[in-house]
Design a protein around this motif. Structure first.
Motif, short mmCIF file in Angstrom:
data_model
loop_
_atom_site.label_atom_id
_atom_site.label_comp_id
_atom_site.label_asym_id
_atom_site.label_seq_id
_atom_site.Cartn_x
_atom_site.Cartn_y
_atom_site.Cartn_z
N LYS A 173 0.98 -0.58 0.22
CA LYS A 173 -0.01 0.11 -0.37
C LYS A 173 0.73 1.16 -0.49
N LYS A 174 2.31 1.42 0.64
CA LYS A 174 2.81 2.29 1.24
C LYS A 174 3.57 2.90 -0.49
N LEU A 175 3.84 1.59 -0.97
CA LEU A 175 4.23 1.64 -2.39
C LEU A 175 3.06 2.53 -3.74
N TYR A 176 2.14 1.87 -3.28
CA TYR A 176 1.05 2.84 -4.49
C TYR A 176 0.40 4.20 -4.04
N ALA A 177 0.72 3.75 -2.71
CA ALA A 177 0.84 6.03 -2.00
C ALA A 177 1.68 6.66 -2.41
N PHE B 213 2.84 6.42 -5.54
CA PHE B 213 2.98 6.83 -6.93
C PHE B 213 1.79 7.16 -7.03
N PHE B 214 0.60 6.93 -6.16
CA PHE B 214 -0.72 8.24 -6.95
C PHE B 214 -1.35 9.25 -5.38
N PRO B 215 -0.38 10.13 -5.38
CA PRO B 215 -0.24 10.65 -4.26
C PRO B 215 -1.59 11.30 -3.94
N SER B 216 -2.50 12.20 -5.09
CA SER B 216 -3.48 12.70 -5.14
C SER B 216 -5.06 12.37 -4.19
N GLY B 217 -4.55 10.95 -3.73
CA GLY B 217 -5.55 10.20 -4.27
C GLY B 217 -5.84 8.55 -3.13
N ASP B 218 -6.61 8.41 -2.41
CA ASP B 218 -6.37 7.27 -1.56
C ASP B 218 -6.76 6.09 -2.28
N SER B 219 -5.25 5.42 -2.15
CA SER B 219 -4.57 4.15 -3.10
C SER B 219 -5.27 2.50 -2.65
N ASN B 220 -6.28 2.89 -1.52
CA ASN B 220 -5.86 1.81 0.32
C ASN B 220 -6.13 0.68 -0.40
N ARG B 221 -7.70 0.73 -0.91
CA ARG B 221 -8.54 -0.16 -1.54
C ARG B 221 -7.96 -0.44 -3.06
N PHE B 222 -7.68 -0.21 -4.17
CA PHE B 222 -7.51 -0.28 -5.08
C PHE B 222 -5.70 -1.40 -4.60
N ALA B 223 -4.91 -0.63 -4.38
CA ALA B 223 -3.81 -1.54 -3.47
C ALA B 223 -3.85 -2.74 -3.21
N GLU B 224 -5.11 -2.98 -2.23
CA GLU B 224 -5.27 -3.94 -1.64
C GLU B 224 -5.48 -5.70 -3.37
N HIS B 225 -6.12 -4.76 -3.77
CA HIS B 225 -7.06 -5.41 -4.97
C HIS B 225 -6.24 -5.72 -6.54
N VAL B 226 -4.98 -5.39 -6.46
CA VAL B 226 -4.09 -5.83 -6.77
C VAL B 226 -2.88 -7.02 -5.95
N PHE B 227 -2.93 -6.60 -4.77
CA PHE B 227 -1.75 -7.16 -4.13
C PHE B 227 -2.48 -8.80 -4.04
N ARG B 228 -3.86 -8.77 -3.42
CA ARG B 228 -4.35 -10.28 -3.86
C ARG B 228 -4.18 -11.10 -4.99
N THR B 229 -3.89 -10.09 -6.10
CA THR B 229 -4.03 -10.91 -6.84
C THR B 229 -2.54 -11.30 -7.69
N PHE B 230 -1.89 -10.59 -7.05
CA PHE B 230 -0.17 -10.86 -7.66
C PHE B 230 0.13 -12.07 -5.91
N ASP B 231 -0.75 -12.49 -5.24
CA ASP B 231 -0.05 -12.78 -4.20
C ASP B 231 -1.28 -14.71 -4.58
N LYS C 223 -11.44 6.51 -6.69
CA LYS C 223 -10.68 6.89 -5.60
C LYS C 223 -8.80 6.91 -5.38
N MET C 224 -8.59 6.00 -6.39
CA MET C 224 -6.69 6.46 -5.86
C MET C 224 -6.26 7.54 -7.34
N LEU C 225 -7.05 7.32 -8.14
CA LEU C 225 -6.82 8.94 -9.02
C LEU C 225 -7.18 9.69 -8.61
#
Ligand code: CA
Ligand code: CA
Length: 187
Positions: free
Chosen positions: A50-54, A56-74, A131-133
């Motif tokens: 989530k920190k990595l995503y934050a 990259f996307f400082p202007s929004g809230d990327s937490n939820r999106f990062a969780e979905h990508v994490f699920r896909t990569f794991d 939210k992230m964007l």
């Protein structure tokens, strides 16, 4: 998982990654050094991700999106991304064939992993994405909200109109309207 893991990549893993990723041994070795330096435990937690995503996307809230990508990569679902999973993700997103990228994108949208994307699942991902964007991009009127965007994608892709998208429908849809790819390119 002890702290005294080898600093060098194990030959078996190297061999496997050479086959899966298409990177050279030198490239894999360099990735491994960096990865090990950054994550001495040799894996990434969802918090670190989530920190990595934050960043990259400082202007929004990327937490939820990062969780979905994490699920896909794991891939093995153990709650961490190890070096092998990390390299698989990197190779698909950076140099993979279009088909592999689309499959990965499909897996992000297929939240429960049952092989279909429902409207609800797509809406969840678009919500997370918007939210992230934040306000960093301008959107056309017909995709100005996650709801509108979901309806538009389903109008274009859901050929048999059963309210869910198969991998085939998804891949065909993107081929016919590559502009959809733009919004997939955020991982
Ligand atoms: Ca894992
Ligand atoms: Ca599903």
């Amino acid at each position: 998982m002890g702290l005294n893991q080898s600093k060098n990549i194990k030959p078996k893993m190297l061999e496997e990654l050479l086959q899966i990723t298409g990177f050279s041994a030198q490239e894999i070795f360099e990735w491994y050094q960096d990865f090990h330096k950054e994550y001495p435990q040799n894996h990434l937690t969802v918090r670190e991700f989530k920190k990595l995503y934050a960043n990259f996307f400082p202007s929004g809230d990327s937490n939820r999106f990062a969780e979905h990508v994490f699920r896909t990569f794991d891939l093995n679902n153990d709650g961490t991304i190890d070096f092998r999973e990390f390299m698989c993700a990197i190779s698909v997103t950076s140099s993979g064939r279009m088909e592999q990228k689309l499959r990965m994108a499909f897996n992000i949208y297929d939240v429960d992993g049952d092989g279909y994307i429902t409207r609800q699942e797509m809406l969840e991902i678009f919500n997370a994405m918007y939210k992230m964007l934040g306000n960093s991009i301008r959107l056309d009127d017909d995709v100005s909200t996650p709801e509108k965007r979901t309806e538009k994608v389903f109008r274009q892709m859901d050929r048999n109109m059963d309210g869910k998208l198969t991998l085939d429908e998804f891949i065909d849809g993107v081929k016919q309207d590559p502009s959809i790819l733009r919004l997939l390119n955020v991982f």
